[in-house]
Motif scaffolding. Structure first.
Motif, PDB file in Angstrom:
ATOM      1  N   LYS A   1       0.833  -1.204   0.000  1.00 25.17           N
ATOM      2  CA  LYS A   1       0.000   0.000   0.000  1.00 25.17           C
ATOM      3  C   LYS A   1       0.870   1.257   0.000  1.00 25.17           C
ATOM      4  O   LYS A   1       0.573   2.227  -0.699  1.00 25.17           O
TER       5      LYS A   1
ATOM      6  N   LYS B   1       3.919   1.430  -1.145  1.00 22.07           N
ATOM      7  CA  LYS B   1       4.550   1.478  -2.477  1.00 22.07           C
ATOM      8  C   LYS B   1       3.599   2.093  -3.499  1.00 22.07           C
ATOM      9  O   LYS B   1       4.000   2.942  -4.299  1.00 22.07           O
ATOM     10  N   THR B   2       2.339   1.683  -3.460  1.00 19.44           N
ATOM     11  CA  THR B   2       1.343   2.228  -4.380  1.00 19.44           C
ATOM     12  C   THR B   2       1.115   3.710  -4.109  1.00 19.44           C
ATOM     13  O   THR B   2       1.073   4.524  -5.038  1.00 19.44           O
ATOM     14  N   ARG B   3       0.983   4.052  -2.836  1.00 14.51           N
ATOM     15  CA  ARG B   3       0.718   5.445  -2.452  1.00 14.51           C
ATOM     16  C   ARG B   3       1.823   6.379  -2.911  1.00 14.51           C
ATOM     17  O   ARG B   3       1.582   7.501  -3.342  1.00 14.51           O
TER      18      ARG B   3
ATOM     19  N   ALA C   1       4.087   5.803  -5.390  1.00 11.42           N
ATOM     20  CA  ALA C   1       4.606   5.332  -6.680  1.00 11.42           C
ATOM     21  C   ALA C   1       5.313   6.441  -7.455  1.00 11.42           C
ATOM     22  O   ALA C   1       6.280   6.178  -8.174  1.00 11.42           O
TER      23      ALA C   1
END
Length: 68
Positions: A35, A37-39, A41
């Protein structure tokens, strides 16, 4: 059968229960990192800093105040 011992007190966690809990904890930790990492990116430096903090905590078991 219930989870109580012969004296009516709860039995300690059996190894399979402990392993299940450890796997769940690990899965939750991986989910959290993904999460983050996605946030972040599009902010690679922020994500990299997060990973370094996590690694320092893991290697040295420092308190959050010490790594932050």
């Amino acid at each position: 059968a219930d989870s109580n011992g012969s004296n009516g007190e709860p039995r300690p966690s059996s190894p399979p229960d402990a392993q299940r809990k450890e796997k769940l904890t690990f899965a939750l930790a991986i989910n959290y990192v993904m999460k983050i990492k996605t946030r972040f990116a599009h902010q690679l430096d922020t994500y990299t800093t997060f990973l370094k903090i996590l690694d320092a905590y893991n290697k040295e078991q420092k308190s959050i105040q010490e790594v932050y």
